[in-house]
Design a protein around this motif. Structure first.
Motif, PDB file in Angstrom:
ATOM      1  N   HIS A  18       0.824  -1.210   0.000  1.00 15.28           N
ATOM      2  CA  HIS A  18       0.000   0.000   0.000  1.00 15.28           C
ATOM      3  C   HIS A  18       0.862   1.266   0.000  1.00 15.28           C
ATOM      4  O   HIS A  18       0.544   2.230  -0.706  1.00 15.28           O
ATOM      5  N   LEU A  19       1.937   1.271   0.765  1.00 14.26           N
ATOM      6  CA  LEU A  19       2.786   2.459   0.805  1.00 14.26           C
ATOM      7  C   LEU A  19       3.485   2.690  -0.523  1.00 14.26           C
ATOM      8  O   LEU A  19       3.660   3.845  -0.953  1.00 14.26           O
ATOM      9  N   GLU A  20       3.877   1.624  -1.204  1.00 16.14           N
ATOM     10  CA  GLU A  20       4.483   1.778  -2.527  1.00 16.14           C
ATOM     11  C   GLU A  20       3.451   2.302  -3.528  1.00 16.14           C
ATOM     12  O   GLU A  20       3.771   3.139  -4.387  1.00 16.14           O
ATOM     13  N   GLN A  21       2.217   1.829  -3.415  1.00 17.02           N
ATOM     14  CA  GLN A  21       1.164   2.338  -4.292  1.00 17.02           C
ATOM     15  C   GLN A  21       0.879   3.808  -4.022  1.00 17.02           C
ATOM     16  O   GLN A  21       0.687   4.602  -4.953  1.00 17.02           O
ATOM     17  N   LEU A  22       0.864   4.187  -2.747  1.00 11.78           N
ATOM     18  CA  LEU A  22       0.651   5.590  -2.409  1.00 11.78           C
ATOM     19  C   LEU A  22       1.780   6.449  -2.976  1.00 11.78           C
ATOM     20  O   LEU A  22       1.526   7.558  -3.482  1.00 11.78           O
ATOM     21  N   LYS A  23       3.001   5.957  -2.929  1.00  6.02           N
ATOM     22  CA  LYS A  23       4.116   6.703  -3.509  1.00  6.02           C
ATOM     23  C   LYS A  23       3.905   6.937  -5.001  1.00  6.02           C
ATOM     24  O   LYS A  23       4.225   8.020  -5.523  1.00  6.02           O
ATOM     25  N   GLU A  24       3.367   5.940  -5.710  1.00 10.16           N
ATOM     26  CA  GLU A  24       3.072   6.113  -7.143  1.00 10.16           C
ATOM     27  C   GLU A  24       2.129   7.286  -7.357  1.00 10.16           C
ATOM     28  O   GLU A  24       2.335   8.128  -8.240  1.00 10.16           O
ATOM     29  N   PHE A  25       1.090   7.334  -6.560  1.00 11.63           N
ATOM     30  CA  PHE A  25       0.092   8.398  -6.655  1.00 11.63           C
ATOM     31  C   PHE A  25       0.732   9.760  -6.358  1.00 11.63           C
ATOM     32  O   PHE A  25       0.482  10.752  -7.056  1.00 11.63           O
ATOM     33  N   LEU A  26       1.582   9.801  -5.337  1.00 17.95           N
ATOM     34  CA  LEU A  26       2.196  11.053  -4.917  1.00 17.95           C
ATOM     35  C   LEU A  26       3.254  11.553  -5.899  1.00 17.95           C
ATOM     36  O   LEU A  26       3.581  12.743  -5.899  1.00 17.95           O
ATOM     37  N   ARG A  27       3.780  10.675  -6.725  1.00 18.88           N
ATOM     38  CA  ARG A  27       4.785  11.098  -7.705  1.00 18.88           C
ATOM     39  C   ARG A  27       4.182  11.927  -8.837  1.00 18.88           C
ATOM     40  O   ARG A  27       4.904  12.614  -9.563  1.00 18.88           O
ATOM     41  N   ILE A  28       2.885  11.870  -9.007  1.00 22.75           N
ATOM     42  CA  ILE A  28       2.233  12.602 -10.094  1.00 22.75           C
ATOM     43  C   ILE A  28       2.052  14.061  -9.664  1.00 22.75           C
ATOM     44  O   ILE A  28       1.334  14.344  -8.700  1.00 22.75           O
ATOM     45  N   PRO A  29       2.674  15.022 -10.348  1.00 28.85           N
ATOM     46  CA  PRO A  29       2.595  16.435  -9.938  1.00 28.85           C
ATOM     47  C   PRO A  29       1.286  17.095 -10.388  1.00 28.85           C
ATOM     48  O   PRO A  29       1.261  17.970 -11.247  1.00 28.85           O
ATOM     49  N   SER A  30       0.214  16.697  -9.751  1.00 28.41           N
ATOM     50  CA  SER A  30      -1.130  17.133 -10.157  1.00 28.41           C
ATOM     51  C   SER A  30      -1.471  18.488  -9.539  1.00 28.41           C
ATOM     52  O   SER A  30      -2.335  18.596  -8.670  1.00 28.41           O
ATOM     53  N   ILE A  31      -0.790  19.519 -10.005  1.00 28.76           N
ATOM     54  CA  ILE A  31      -0.976  20.886  -9.507  1.00 28.76           C
ATOM     55  C   ILE A  31      -2.048  21.555 -10.361  1.00 28.76           C
ATOM     56  O   ILE A  31      -1.811  21.925 -11.509  1.00 28.76           O
ATOM     57  N   SER A  32      -3.224  21.741  -9.815  1.00 29.31           N
ATOM     58  CA  SER A  32      -4.364  22.203 -10.601  1.00 29.31           C
ATOM     59  C   SER A  32      -4.255  23.655 -11.029  1.00 29.31           C
ATOM     60  O   SER A  32      -4.864  24.064 -12.019  1.00 29.31           O
ATOM     61  N   SER A  33      -3.493  24.460 -10.307  1.00 25.60           N
ATOM     62  CA  SER A  33      -3.435  25.889 -10.589  1.00 25.60           C
ATOM     63  C   SER A  33      -2.459  26.247 -11.712  1.00 25.60           C
ATOM     64  O   SER A  33      -2.479  27.388 -12.190  1.00 25.60           O
ATOM     65  N   TRP A  47      -4.829   7.320 -12.945  1.00 23.26           N
ATOM     66  CA  TRP A  47      -4.269   6.469 -11.895  1.00 23.26           C
ATOM     67  C   TRP A  47      -5.343   6.128 -10.871  1.00 23.26           C
ATOM     68  O   TRP A  47      -5.467   4.979 -10.434  1.00 23.26           O
ATOM     69  N   LEU A  48      -6.118   7.129 -10.511  1.00 25.05           N
ATOM     70  CA  LEU A  48      -7.171   6.930  -9.521  1.00 25.05           C
ATOM     71  C   LEU A  48      -8.237   5.980 -10.052  1.00 25.05           C
ATOM     72  O   LEU A  48      -8.722   5.098  -9.321  1.00 25.05           O
ATOM     73  N   LEU A  49      -8.603   6.133 -11.315  1.00 23.20           N
ATOM     74  CA  LEU A  49      -9.607   5.246 -11.906  1.00 23.20           C
ATOM     75  C   LEU A  49      -9.125   3.792 -11.868  1.00 23.20           C
ATOM     76  O   LEU A  49      -9.906   2.881 -11.546  1.00 23.20           O
ATOM     77  N   ASN A  50      -7.857   3.567 -12.178  1.00 25.87           N
ATOM     78  CA  ASN A  50      -7.302   2.208 -12.140  1.00 25.87           C
ATOM     79  C   ASN A  50      -7.317   1.650 -10.719  1.00 25.87           C
ATOM     80  O   ASN A  50      -7.569   0.457 -10.507  1.00 25.87           O
ATOM     81  N   SER A  51      -7.081   2.519  -9.728  1.00 24.96           N
ATOM     82  CA  SER A  51      -7.112   2.050  -8.342  1.00 24.96           C
ATOM     83  C   SER A  51      -8.541   1.721  -7.915  1.00 24.96           C
ATOM     84  O   SER A  51      -8.768   0.793  -7.132  1.00 24.96           O
ATOM     85  N   PHE A  52      -9.516   2.468  -8.439  1.00 24.49           N
ATOM     86  CA  PHE A  52     -10.921   2.134  -8.193  1.00 24.49           C
ATOM     87  C   PHE A  52     -11.231   0.740  -8.716  1.00 24.49           C
ATOM     88  O   PHE A  52     -11.885  -0.070  -8.041  1.00 24.49           O
ATOM     89  N   GLN A  53     -10.784   0.484  -9.924  1.00 19.00           N
ATOM     90  CA  GLN A  53     -11.059  -0.816 -10.556  1.00 19.00           C
ATOM     91  C   GLN A  53     -10.419  -1.950  -9.755  1.00 19.00           C
ATOM     92  O   GLN A  53     -11.053  -2.983  -9.508  1.00 19.00           O
ATOM     93  N   TYR A  87     -16.183  11.837  -0.856  1.00 18.22           N
ATOM     94  CA  TYR A  87     -15.637  12.937  -1.649  1.00 18.22           C
ATOM     95  C   TYR A  87     -14.193  13.210  -1.233  1.00 18.22           C
ATOM     96  O   TYR A  87     -13.832  13.118  -0.055  1.00 18.22           O
ATOM     97  N   GLY A  88     -13.382  13.579  -2.196  1.00 24.22           N
ATOM     98  CA  GLY A  88     -12.013  14.015  -1.933  1.00 24.22           C
ATOM     99  C   GLY A  88     -11.465  14.697  -3.164  1.00 24.22           C
ATOM    100  O   GLY A  88     -12.182  14.936  -4.143  1.00 24.22           O
ATOM    101  N   HIS A  89     -10.168  15.005  -3.151  1.00 23.63           N
ATOM    102  CA  HIS A  89      -9.573  15.633  -4.335  1.00 23.63           C
ATOM    103  C   HIS A  89      -8.175  15.083  -4.587  1.00 23.63           C
ATOM    104  O   HIS A  89      -7.449  14.721  -3.655  1.00 23.63           O
ATOM    105  N   TYR A  90      -7.820  15.038  -5.884  1.00 22.13           N
ATOM    106  CA  TYR A  90      -6.517  14.514  -6.279  1.00 22.13           C
ATOM    107  C   TYR A  90      -5.558  15.629  -6.697  1.00 22.13           C
ATOM    108  O   TYR A  90      -4.401  15.360  -7.038  1.00 22.13           O
TER     109      TYR A  90
END
Length: 465
Positions: A18-33, A47-53, A87-90
Motif C-alpha cells: 500500500h505504501l508503494e502504491q501511495l508513492k506512485e500516486f504522490l509522484r504525479i505532480p497534479s498541480i491544478s493551478s 491512476w485513480l480510476l485504475n485504483s478504483f477498478q 468525496y475528496g480531491h486529487y
C-alpha cells in the motif's frame, strides 16, 4: 474473528504494498493551478480510476468538466443498506519555495514513520485510505456492508469552480444517505476528531486611487491625499480596540453558540499557553467574551491579508504614491451569507472613505459556512469508530477553515456531511515538507473500514437530516 481483527491482519500484510502504491500516486505532480500540469492532472485521474477498478468499484468514469475532470466509481449491491458518498480531491498545491524542501516534493520519502511529499496529507493520502478500505473489505468478504460512491475532483485547491455545476447536473447519480469527507484534521496527535462545522469565506480587494501618478512628497505632501494614509484609515475602521468587527450589521445573522457546544469545547482543556509558545506570540487576541477555540471555530472574522502601495525597496524614496490597496478575507459562520457580508463591507468602506481619493472594491472567493448537528447518528457513529481504534474519546469540533464545496453538497444533495480527517495541523500541507504521519494512515484505514459497518447498522430513515 471480528471485522476489525480481520482488517488489522489484512492491512498489516499489505502495508508495504500500500505504501508503494501511495508513492506512485504522490509522484504525479497534479498541480491544478498551473496550466503546464494539465497532462499530469489527467494522469492522476487515470491512476485513480485504475485504483478504483483494482478495489472492486464499478461504473467507473472520468467525467470531464470545464476544468479538470472528476473521477467516479461505485459499488451498489448492498440491498436495502445506506449509501455513502465519499468525496475528496486529487489535485495539490504548488510547491514553492522549492529550496525549502528536504526531499523532492514529488519524490515520496518515508522518514521517522512519516510520508513526505506534496499531497501526502492534503488530500491524496486520505483519499487513498478510503480506496484501500473498500479494497480490503472486498478482498476479505467479496462485498461491502453498505453501498458506496466515490467522487474525487481535481480542482479543490483552486476553489472547486466547476464542481457545484457537476453536482447539480448529476444529483441522481450522486444520491446518497451520507457524505464522508477526509480532508480535515485530528484534534491532536493520538486524539481523533469529527468535524461537524466549517466557516464560510468571502474576500475582497480594496484599491485606493489618489493622483493620476506618483508625486514628489516635498512638493505635494500635506496638500494632496495620500492613498496609503487612506487605506490605513479604512483598515483601522474595521475593528475596535478589543477585536470586535465594527461593520454595521456584520453580526446580525450569526447563530449563537449552543451551551452544549461551549461545554464540549471547555472539556477539551485546550492549552492556550502552549499555543502561544508554539506560534511565538506573547498574547492571544480576539473578540471579547470568547475562548480561543470559540473565536477560531464559531465566530466570524475580518482579516487583512495583505497591504500594498508606494516604495518598498532599499533605502528611501520621497514619493507620495498614486495608488495603494489591501486584500481582506472574512471567515463566516452559520447563518451568514457571503453575498450579504460583501455588501455590508462595501457600504462600510464607502462610509469611511477619506476625502481626496477614489476607492474600488473587487470581489474574490466566496463560500457558505456549513454545520451538521454533532448529535446526528452519522457523526456519533464516526466517533465510535475512532474510539475503537484509537482507544481514546473522540472530540467533536468545528474547524476555522473553509471547504466551500461542503456547503454546496449539503444544499444540493440534502444529506448529512461527515468530516472525519486523519491529518495533523503540523503536517505542512500547502507548505514545503508536507508529510503524513503513518500511524494515522495505519489506524485510519481501520477506522474507515469499521465506519462502514457502523453505518450499515442504520436504516436510511435514521440517517436523514
Amino acid at each position: 474473528m471480528d471485522h476489525l481483527q480481520t482488517l488489522d491482519k489484512y492491512f498489516q500484510e499489505q502495508r508495504d504494498t500500500h505504501l508503494e502504491q501511495l508513492k506512485e500516486f504522490l509522484r504525479i505532480p497534479s498541480i491544478s493551478s498551473l496550466s503546464e500540469h494539465k497532462n499530469d492532472m489527467q494522469k492522476a485521474a487515470e491512476w485513480l480510476l485504475n485504483s478504483f477498478q483494482a478495489a472492486g468499484l464499478e461504473n467507473l468514469s472520468i467525467d470531464e468538466t470545464a476544468g479538470h475532470p472528476v473521477v467516479y466509481g461505485d459499488w451498489l449491491h448492498a440491498e436495502g443498506k445506506p449509501t455513502i458518498l465519499v468525496y475528496g480531491h486529487y489535485d495539490v498545491q504548488p510547491v514553492d519555495p522549492l529550496r525549502l524542501w528536504e526531499s523532492g516534493p514529488f519524490e515520496p520519502e518515508i522518514r521517522d514513520n512519516k510520508m513526505y511529499a506534496r499531497g501526502a496529507s492534503d488530500d491524496k493520502g486520505q483519499v487513498f485510505m478510503h480506496v484501500k478500505a473498500v479494497e480490503a473489505l472486498m478482498k476479505q468478504n467479496g462485498s461491502l456492508p453498505v453501498n458506496v460512491k466515490f467522487i474525487i475532483e481535481g480542482e479543490e485547491e483552486i476553489g472547486s469552480p466547476h464542481l457545484e455545476k457537476y453536482i447539480e447536473a448529476n444529483k441522481e447519480k450522486l444520491a446518497a444517505d451520507i457524505i464522508v469527507i477526509s480532508d480535515t484534521g485530528m484534534y491532536g496527535p493520538g486524539h481523533p476528531a469529527v468535524c461537524y462545522g466549517l466557516r464560510g469565506l468571502c474576500g475582497v480587494q480594496i484599491d485606493v486611487q489618489g493622483a493620476k501618478g506618483d508625486l514628489h512628497s516635498g512638493l505635494f505632501g500635506g496638500g494632496v491625499a495620500n492613498p496609503i494614509h487612506a487605506i490605513a484609515e479604512i483598515l483601522a475602521s474595521f475593528h475596535d480596540q478589543e477585536g470586535t468587527i465594527t461593520v454595521d450589521g456584520f453580526y446580525d445573522d450569526v447563530r449563537p453558540l449552543a451551551d452544549e457546544e461551549r461545554d464540549a469545547y471547555k472539556a477539551l482543556n485546550f492549552d492556550e499557553e502552549a499555543l502561544k509558545e508554539e506560534i511565538g506570540v506573547t498574547e492571544l487576541f480576539g473578540e471579547k467574551g470568547f475562548s480561543h477555540l470559540e473565536r477560531t471555530w464559531t465566530r466570524p472574522t475580518l482579516e487583512v491579508n495583505g497591504v500594498f502601495g508606494g516604495f518598498s525597496g532599499e533605502g528611501l524614496k520621497t514619493v507620495l504614491p498614486a495608488e495603494a490597496g489591501a486584500k481582506i478575507t472574512c471567515r463566516l459562520v452559520p447563518d451568514q451569507d457571503p453575498d450579504v457580508i460583501i455588501e455590508k463591507l462595501k457600504a462600510h468602506i464607502e462610509k469611511h472613505k477619506p476625502a481626496g481619493v477614489t476607492v474600488n472594491v473587487t470581489e474574490f472567493d466566496k463560500g457558505k459556512p456549513f454545520i451538521t448537528p454533532f448529535d446526528h447518528p452519522a457523526i456519533q457513529a464516526a466517533g465510535r469508530s475512532y474510539e475503537k481504534v484509537y482507544n481514546v474519546p473522540t472530540a467533536f469540533t468545528r474547524m476555522g477553515g473553509s471547504i466551500p464545496i461542503v456547503a454546496a453538497f449539503d444544499e444540493i444533495l440534502e444529506v448529512p456531511v461527515v468530516l472525519m480527517g486523519f491529518g495533523l495541523s503540523s503536517e505542512n500541507f500547502h507548505a514545503p515538507n508536507e508529510h503524513f504521519h503513518l500511524e494515522n494512515f495505519d489506524q485510519g484505514l481501520r477506522v474507515i473500514g469499521d465506519y462502514y459497518y457502523e453505518i450499515a447498522a442504520f436504516s436510511k430513515d435514521e440517517l436523514k437530516k
